[in-house]
Design an enzyme around this catalytic site. Structure first.
Site, PDB file in Angstrom:
ATOM      1  N   HIS A   7      39.770  33.755  28.992  1.00 55.73           N
ATOM      2  CA  HIS A   7      40.351  34.527  29.084  1.00 55.73           C
ATOM      3  C   HIS A   7      41.573  34.982  29.590  1.00 55.73           C
ATOM      4  O   HIS A   7      42.276  33.597  30.659  1.00 55.73           O
ATOM      5  CB  HIS A   7      39.550  36.066  29.163  1.00 55.73           C
ATOM      6  CG  HIS A   7      38.784  35.227  30.837  1.00 55.73           C
ATOM      7  ND1 HIS A   7      37.591  34.921  31.051  1.00 55.73           N
ATOM      8  CD2 HIS A   7      39.448  36.523  32.343  1.00 55.73           C
ATOM      9  CE1 HIS A   7      37.630  34.886  32.449  1.00 55.73           C
ATOM     10  NE2 HIS A   7      38.416  35.053  32.873  1.00 55.73           N
ATOM     11  N   HIS A  78      45.219  36.066  36.212  1.00 59.19           N
ATOM     12  CA  HIS A  78      44.790  34.795  36.551  1.00 59.19           C
ATOM     13  C   HIS A  78      44.742  34.373  34.465  1.00 59.19           C
ATOM     14  O   HIS A  78      44.579  35.104  33.546  1.00 59.19           O
ATOM     15  CB  HIS A  78      44.110  34.665  37.240  1.00 59.19           C
ATOM     16  CG  HIS A  78      41.937  35.082  36.560  1.00 59.19           C
ATOM     17  ND1 HIS A  78      41.899  36.480  37.049  1.00 59.19           N
ATOM     18  CD2 HIS A  78      41.405  34.732  36.034  1.00 59.19           C
ATOM     19  CE1 HIS A  78      40.397  36.865  36.839  1.00 59.19           C
ATOM     20  NE2 HIS A  78      40.198  35.364  35.175  1.00 59.19           N
ATOM     21  N   GLU A 129      41.339  29.894  36.229  1.00 53.64           N
ATOM     22  CA  GLU A 129      39.769  30.197  36.778  1.00 53.64           C
ATOM     23  C   GLU A 129      39.498  29.216  36.053  1.00 53.64           C
ATOM     24  O   GLU A 129      40.007  28.814  34.673  1.00 53.64           O
ATOM     25  CB  GLU A 129      39.655  31.790  36.872  1.00 53.64           C
ATOM     26  CG  GLU A 129      37.917  31.593  36.526  1.00 53.64           C
ATOM     27  CD  GLU A 129      37.207  32.712  36.313  1.00 53.64           C
ATOM     28  OE1 GLU A 129      38.380  33.671  35.708  1.00 53.64           O
ATOM     29  OE2 GLU A 129      36.235  33.465  35.889  1.00 53.64           O
TER      30      GLU A 129
HETATM   31  C1  LIG Z   1      34.649  35.198  38.684  1.00 54.49           C
HETATM   32  C2  LIG Z   1      33.835  36.939  37.666  1.00 54.49           C
HETATM   33  C3  LIG Z   1      35.568  37.449  36.772  1.00 54.49           C
HETATM   34  C4  LIG Z   1      35.559  36.183  36.030  1.00 54.49           C
HETATM   35  O1  LIG Z   1      36.205  35.942  34.921  1.00 54.49           O
HETATM   36  O2  LIG Z   1      34.410  35.567  35.446  1.00 54.49           O
HETATM   37  C5  LIG Z   1      36.549  37.193  37.407  1.00 54.49           C
HETATM   38  O3  LIG Z   1      37.361  36.560  36.905  1.00 54.49           O
HETATM   39  S1  LIG Z   1      37.002  37.423  39.352  1.00 54.49           S
HETATM   40  C6  LIG Z   1      38.593  37.916  39.526  1.00 54.49           C
HETATM   41  C7  LIG Z   1      38.685  38.690  40.971  1.00 54.49           C
HETATM   42  N1  LIG Z   1      38.398  37.038  41.803  1.00 54.49           N
HETATM   43  C8  LIG Z   1      39.576  36.564  42.233  1.00 54.49           C
HETATM   44  O4  LIG Z   1      40.661  36.433  41.694  1.00 54.49           O
HETATM   45  C9  LIG Z   1      38.802  34.989  43.002  1.00 54.49           C
HETATM   46  C10 LIG Z   1      40.078  33.798  43.824  1.00 54.49           C
HETATM   47  N2  LIG Z   1      40.994  34.971  43.956  1.00 54.49           N
HETATM   48  C11 LIG Z   1      41.716  34.970  45.473  1.00 54.49           C
HETATM   49  O5  LIG Z   1      40.758  34.590  46.206  1.00 54.49           O
HETATM   50  C12 LIG Z   1      42.115  35.910  45.754  1.00 54.49           C
HETATM   51  O6  LIG Z   1      43.113  37.149  44.905  1.00 54.49           O
HETATM   52  C13 LIG Z   1      43.824  35.232  46.343  1.00 54.49           C
HETATM   53  C14 LIG Z   1      43.275  33.950  47.666  1.00 54.49           C
HETATM   54  C15 LIG Z   1      44.664  33.776  45.105  1.00 54.49           C
HETATM   55  C16 LIG Z   1      44.876  35.694  46.761  1.00 54.49           C
HETATM   56  O7  LIG Z   1      44.461  36.892  47.827  1.00 54.49           O
HETATM   57  P1  LIG Z   1      45.975  37.833  48.573  1.00 54.49           P
HETATM   58  O8  LIG Z   1      46.343  38.344  46.953  1.00 54.49           O
HETATM   59  O9  LIG Z   1      45.394  38.603  48.900  1.00 54.49           O
HETATM   60  O10 LIG Z   1      46.132  36.385  48.981  1.00 54.49           O
HETATM   61  P2  LIG Z   1      47.377  36.259  49.497  1.00 54.49           P
HETATM   62  O11 LIG Z   1      48.564  37.587  49.724  1.00 54.49           O
HETATM   63  O12 LIG Z   1      47.831  34.928  51.262  1.00 54.49           O
HETATM   64  O13 LIG Z   1      48.481  35.515  48.735  1.00 54.49           O
HETATM   65  C17 LIG Z   1      48.913  34.050  48.904  1.00 54.49           C
HETATM   66  C18 LIG Z   1      49.504  33.640  47.919  1.00 54.49           C
HETATM   67  O14 LIG Z   1      49.097  33.463  46.156  1.00 54.49           O
HETATM   68  C19 LIG Z   1      50.202  34.292  45.880  1.00 54.49           C
HETATM   69  N3  LIG Z   1      49.174  35.058  44.873  1.00 54.49           N
HETATM   70  C20 LIG Z   1      47.535  35.970  44.972  1.00 54.49           C
HETATM   71  N4  LIG Z   1      47.129  36.057  43.943  1.00 54.49           N
HETATM   72  C21 LIG Z   1      47.824  35.974  42.462  1.00 54.49           C
HETATM   73  C22 LIG Z   1      47.614  35.376  41.444  1.00 54.49           C
HETATM   74  N5  LIG Z   1      47.199  37.045  40.571  1.00 54.49           N
HETATM   75  N6  LIG Z   1      48.399  34.809  40.416  1.00 54.49           N
HETATM   76  C23 LIG Z   1      49.488  33.795  41.097  1.00 54.49           C
HETATM   77  N7  LIG Z   1      50.154  34.443  42.861  1.00 54.49           N
HETATM   78  C24 LIG Z   1      48.750  34.697  43.929  1.00 54.49           C
HETATM   79  C25 LIG Z   1      50.216  35.657  46.479  1.00 54.49           C
HETATM   80  O15 LIG Z   1      51.464  35.625  45.861  1.00 54.49           O
HETATM   81  C26 LIG Z   1      50.411  34.838  48.291  1.00 54.49           C
HETATM   82  O16 LIG Z   1      51.890  33.859  47.597  1.00 54.49           O
HETATM   83  P3  LIG Z   1      52.944  34.397  49.312  1.00 54.49           P
HETATM   84  O17 LIG Z   1      54.175  33.242  48.126  1.00 54.49           O
HETATM   85  O18 LIG Z   1      52.694  33.886  49.414  1.00 54.49           O
HETATM   86  O19 LIG Z   1      53.090  35.950  48.842  1.00 54.49           O
HETATM   87 CO   LIG Z   2      37.903  35.955  35.065  1.00 48.44          CO
END
Ligand SMILES: CC[C@H](C(=O)O)C(=O)SCCNC(=O)CCNC(=O)[C@H](O)C(C)(C)COP(=O)(O)OP(=O)(O)OC[C@H]1O[C@@H](n2cnc3c(N)ncnc32)[C@H](O)[C@@H]1OP(=O)(O)O
Ligand SMILES: [Co+2]
Length: 133
Positions: A7, A78, A129
């Site tokens: 997805h 993602h 993912e």
């Molecule tokens: C699993 C159930 C379902 C499924 O399909 O089955 C799902 O998909 S659930 C989806 C929701 N769950 C998740 O996304 C879990 C993994 N994600 C995380 O743990 C956080 O989103 C994380 C750590 C990637 C980012 O969290 P957050 O934005 O609060 O942290 P930061 O601001 O410190 O970000 C760090 C750094 O990463 C960049 N960032 C954040 N999100 C994304 C993204 N989606 N794509 C690309 N980059 C991303 C963010 O801009 C920061 O970069 P920086 O240069 O330091 O600003």
């Molecule tokens: Co997902």
């Protein structure tokens, strides 16, 4: 081994509004699914060759709240790829020095299968993912 695209996930500020757009285009749209263990509510749009996962924050501390704060209109969040063996994928990510998010262990995803997330900073800026096929 990585096999197919399961997805493309889009974080949205209004789940019902987003789902209605795809319904208007004749797509098959699921009912909203609350995933409190993941801090999101999801809606799946089933297409012939993949799915769209619409995401909205659920509860406090959702992992996508920060993303929507930075992208208030929403955005592609993602990609999810299927793998033959999630344990093998975990090992291969480790060998490549790619950090796995959370406690580094697979969790059960929206399809009831084990999933992992690689850190976007270690994967060319994209949040990836992996889901056991
Ligand atoms: C699993 C159930 C379902 C499924 O399909 O089955 C799902 O998909 S659930 C989806 C929701 N769950 C998740 O996304 C879990 C993994 N994600 C995380 O743990 C956080 O989103 C994380 C750590 C990637 C980012 O969290 P957050 O934005 O609060 O942290 P930061 O601001 O410190 O970000 C760090 C750094 O990463 C960049 N960032 C954040 N999100 C994304 C993204 N989606 N794509 C690309 N980059 C991303 C963010 O801009 C920061 O970069 P920086 O240069 O330091 O600003
Ligand atoms: Co997902």
């Amino acid at each position: 081994m990585i096999t197919r695209l399961n997805h493309v996930a889009i974080a949205v500020p209004d789940l019902a509004e987003a789902a209605a757009c795809y319904e208007a285009l004749g797509a098959k749209v699921s009912e909203p699914q609350n995933l409190p263990e993941h801090g999101v509510t999801v809606v799946f749009i089933t297409l012939d060759n993949t799915k769209i996962e619409l995401l909205h924050p659920l509860g406090d501390g959702s992992p996508i709240t920060g993303f929507l704060d930075k992208n208030p209109s929403g955005g592609i969040h993602h990609l999810c790829f299927e793998v033959e063996d999630i344990a093998d994928a975990l090992a291969r990510l480790g060998e490549c020095g790619i950090r796995v998010l959370g406690d580094g262990k697979p969790k059960t995803g929206a399809h009831g299968k084990p999933v992992l997330f690689a850190h976007p900073k270690d994967f060319q800026g994209a949040l990836i993912e992996f889901e056991q096929e």
